[in-house]
Design an enzyme around this catalytic site. Structure first.
Site, mmCIF file in Angstrom:
data_model
loop_
_atom_site.group_PDB
_atom_site.id
_atom_site.type_symbol
_atom_site.label_atom_id
_atom_site.label_comp_id
_atom_site.label_asym_id
_atom_site.label_seq_id
_atom_site.Cartn_x
_atom_site.Cartn_y
_atom_site.Cartn_z
ATOM 1 N N LYS A 84 -4.652 -6.642 3.581
ATOM 2 C CA LYS A 84 -4.591 -5.540 2.601
ATOM 3 C C LYS A 84 -5.984 -5.225 2.058
ATOM 4 C CE LYS A 84 -2.790 -2.597 -0.404
ATOM 5 N NZ LYS A 84 -3.754 -2.400 -1.455
ATOM 6 N N SER A 135 0.823 -1.209 0.000
ATOM 7 C CA SER A 135 0.000 0.000 0.000
ATOM 8 C C SER A 135 0.855 1.257 0.000
ATOM 9 C CB SER A 135 -0.918 0.033 1.229
ATOM 10 O OG SER A 135 -1.695 1.218 1.214
ATOM 11 N N HIS A 184 -7.733 -3.263 4.681
ATOM 12 C CA HIS A 184 -7.116 -1.927 4.635
ATOM 13 C C HIS A 184 -7.807 -1.077 3.569
ATOM 14 C CE1 HIS A 184 -4.422 0.779 2.421
ATOM 15 N NE2 HIS A 184 -3.780 1.018 3.544
ATOM 16 N N ASN A 185 -8.021 -1.665 2.396
ATOM 17 C CA ASN A 185 -8.656 -0.924 1.308
ATOM 18 C C ASN A 185 -10.113 -0.615 1.624
ATOM 19 O OD1 ASN A 185 -6.193 -1.417 0.120
ATOM 20 N ND2 ASN A 185 -7.032 -2.000 -1.853
ATOM 21 N N GLU A 212 -10.074 2.253 3.812
ATOM 22 C CA GLU A 212 -9.745 3.396 2.945
ATOM 23 C C GLU A 212 -11.006 3.938 2.255
ATOM 24 O OE1 GLU A 212 -7.524 3.545 -1.287
ATOM 25 O OE2 GLU A 212 -6.318 2.650 0.322
#
Length: 484
Positions: A188, A134, A191-192, A195
Site C-alpha cells: 500500500k 485504497s 501504491h501511494n 500515486e
C-alpha cells in the site's frame, strides 16, 4: 447472547473511512459492530446505517461490550491514525480479546510497526494483519482495493467478507492475500508512492498545455476527457477532466485557478522514497514528485524569488512562441504515458526487491490486478502490467517487457519534444524529465560510471573492476598522472 445475534465482524475508528467501510461491510450482508472513543461518531454511524437502508450496524460505547458482541473467533478492523493511536487501540481491545481473535489494522501504517505489533499480540495468542485500503471515502463505501498482509490463517477469518466488500473488476474482486508480516502495508505504501508520481506527471502535463499551449480550462477538460477514452484511461485522468469544469462558487472563472499552489502530504510518499534508497532501487520519478511537493510548500520563498529574478530580467516564462496546439496535445499525451510506465516500473521494482529481501514471495501480476479497481491509481493500463508479469513473472523491469518496450520507442520522440519545449520555456517538468533520464540510463549498455569509479579509487582507494579481465584493481592515480 444468542449465536445469531452476534456480529460477524467489528470495526474501531469511525472517521470518514471507518464509517464508510463499516457501511459497505453491512450492505454486503455482514452484521457489524462499531466502536469509537468519541461516542458521537458511534451514534452518527448507526444513524447513517438506518438512513442508507436499515443496514445491520450496531454501535457500542463500551469496548468490552463491543468485543463481546462479535462472533468467535473475532475479527476486528481498526481504522485510526497511524502510530501511537494504533498502539493505544490495541491495548484497549486486547484487555477483552481472547486467544484466536484477530486484529486487522486498515490504516496507512509503516510496515515494521505492523510486524512489531504482530509479535507483541502473538504472545497473547492473538492474530494480526496489516491491510492497505485504497480508494478514499468513495472507495471505502462502494468498493476499495484491499491489500491484506499477515498470517494466512488470519486472512481466512475475513476472506468471505473482503471478497464481497472490495471493488469488482472483470477478473475478480480487487483483493488478494498479499504476503506475510507487513507485506500488505508495504505494498500500500508503494501504491501511494506510484500515486504521487502519477499526480505529479498529470500536473506537469497540465502546466505544459496551459502555459505553453495556452489551452483554456474548457479545452483542458475536453483534452483530458478525450485522453480518458484511450491508453491513459484512469481514475486520476477522469477526475482531472472534472476539476477543470468546476466553476468558482465564490467568484468568476473556474475554481482550479483560485487554489493555492501548495501541496500537502501524509508521509507514505516519503517512506517509499526512503525505502527505494535503502534497497538501492532507482525511483527518480517518485522522488521528483516528492521534491516537487516540498518545493510547492515554499510558497512565500518562491514568490520572493520570482520578484528577484524578474528584477534581474528573468520572467516566469522564457518564451511565449506559438506552438501547434494539436501536435502539443498529442505529444504531451505520449510523454505522459511513457513517463507513467517508468513510474510504475520503479514502484514494482521497489516491491520486487523488498519481496526478495524479506522472503515474501509477492505476486506482482496479482498486485497489479487488484489495483485495477477501487484504488486511486486504478487504470486500464494495469491490465497491461498484469499481462507483462503473466508473460514473465521474473521480469526485471516493465521497461523490457516487449510490448512496453515497443510503446516506449514509439513515444520517445514526442516525449523528448515535450521535455525540450518545457526546458526552453523555463517550465520545470521534473517527473517527465527524470522518467526520460531513467529510460535513457536503463537502455544504455554503457554509462559514465567508469569515470565515477576511477574518481572513487583515486581519492579513497575503493578499487574498480575492469571490462577485460576479472578481479578488483587499485591504481595510484596521482603517481601515474604525473608521468609525461
Amino acid at each position: 447472547m444468542a449465536e445469531n445475534s452476534f456480529s460477524r465482524i467489528g470495526l474501531v475508528g469511525l472517521a470518514v473511512m471507518g464509517q464508510n467501510l463499516a457501511l459497505n461491510i453491512a450492505e454486503k450482508g455482514f452484521p457489524i459492530s462499531v466502536y469509537n472513543r468519541s461516542s458521537s461518531k458511534v451514534d452518527e454511524t448507526v444513524e447513517r446505517a438506518k438512513i442508507e437502508g436499515d443496514l445491520p450496524v450496531r454501535g457500542f460505547h463500551d469496548p468490552n461490550d463491543f468485543v463481546l458482541s462479535i462472533q468467535k473467533p473475532r475479527a476486528i478492523i481498526i481504522l485510526v491514525k497511524a502510530g501511537a493511536p494504533v498502539d493505544q487501540t490495541i491495548e484497549t481491545l486486547s484487555k477483552f480479546l481472547e486467544p484466536g481473535d484477530c486484529i486487522i489494522d486498515g490504516g496507512n501504517e509503516w510496515y515494521e510497526n505492523t510486524e512489531r505489533r504482530a509479535l507483541a499480540v502473538k504472545e497473547k495468542g492473538l492474530l494480526y494483519m496489516g491491510m492497505g485500503v485504497s480508494g478514499g471515502e468513495e472507495g471505502a463505501r462502494h468498493g476499495p482495493s484491499l491489500m491484506p498482509g499477515g498470517t494466512p490463517e488470519a486472512y481466512e477469518y475475513i476472506k468471505d467478507i473482503v471478497v464481497k466488500v472490495a471493488a469488482q473488476v472483470n477478473d475478480g474482486p480487487c483483493v488478494t492475500y498479499i504476503g506475510e508480516g507487513g507485506a500488505g502495508n508495504f505494498v500500500k505504501m508503494v501504491h501511494n508512492g506510484i500515486e504521487y508520481g502519477d499526480m505529479q506527471l498529470i500536473s506537469e502535463a497540465y502546466d505544459v498545455l496551459h502555459n505553453i499551449g495556452h489551452l483554456s480550462n474548457e479545452e483542458l477538460a475536453a483534452t483530458f476527457t478525450e485522453w480518458n477514452k484511450g491508453e491513459l484511461e484512469s481514475f486520476l485522468i477522469e477526475i482531472t477532466s472534472h476539476i477543470f469544469q468546476v466553476k468558482d462558487d465564490k467568484g468568476d472563472g473556474e475554481l482550479v485557478d483560485k487554489i493555492l499552489d501548495k501541496t500537502g502530504m501524509k508521509g507514505t510518499g516519503k517512506w517509499t522514497v526512503q525505502q527505494a534508497a535503502e534497497l538501492s532501487v532507482a525511483a527518480p520519478t517518485i522522488a521528483s514528485s516528492l521534491d516537487s511537493r516540498f518545493l510547492s510548500g515554499l510558497k512565500e520563498e518562491r514568490e520572493a524569488a520570482a520578484e528577484v529574478f524578474k528584477k534581474a530580467g528573468l520572467g516566469d516564462l522564457l518564451t511565449t512562441k506559438q506552438v501547434d496546439k494539436e501536435q502539443l496535445i498529442n505529444d504531451v499525451r505520449k510523454a505522459l504515458y511513457a513517463s507513467k510506465i517508468c513510474s510504475y516500473a520503479q514502484g514494482m521494482n521497489i516491491i520486487r526487491t523488498k519481496s526478495i529481501e524479506k522472503g515474501w514471495n509477492l505476486n506482482l501480476g496479482e498486485i497489479s490486478r487488484i489495483w485495477k479497481g477501487g484504488c486511486i491509481i486504478r487504470a486500464v493500463f494495469l491490465d497491461r502490467i498484469k499481462s507483462a508479469y503473466d508473460r514473465n513473472p521474473k521480469l526485471a523491469s516493465l521497461l523490457i517487457d516487449p510490448e512496453f518496450a515497443q510503446e516506449m520507442v514509439e513515444r520517445q520522440d514526442s516525449w523528448r519534444r515535450v521535455v525540450s519545449l518545457a526546458i526552453g520555456a523555463g517550465i520545470s517538468t521534473p517527473g517527465m524529465s527524470s522518467s526520460l533520464a531513467y529510460f535513457d540510463s536503463y537502455r544504455r549498455s554503457r554509462l559514465p560510471a567508469n569515470l565515477l569509479q576511477a574518481q572513487r579509487d583515486y581519492f579513497g582507494a575503493h578499487t574498480y573492476e575492469r571490462t577485460d579481465m576479472p578481479g578488483s584493481f587499485h591504481t595510484e592515480w596521482s603517481k601515474f598522472s604525473k608521468l609525461k
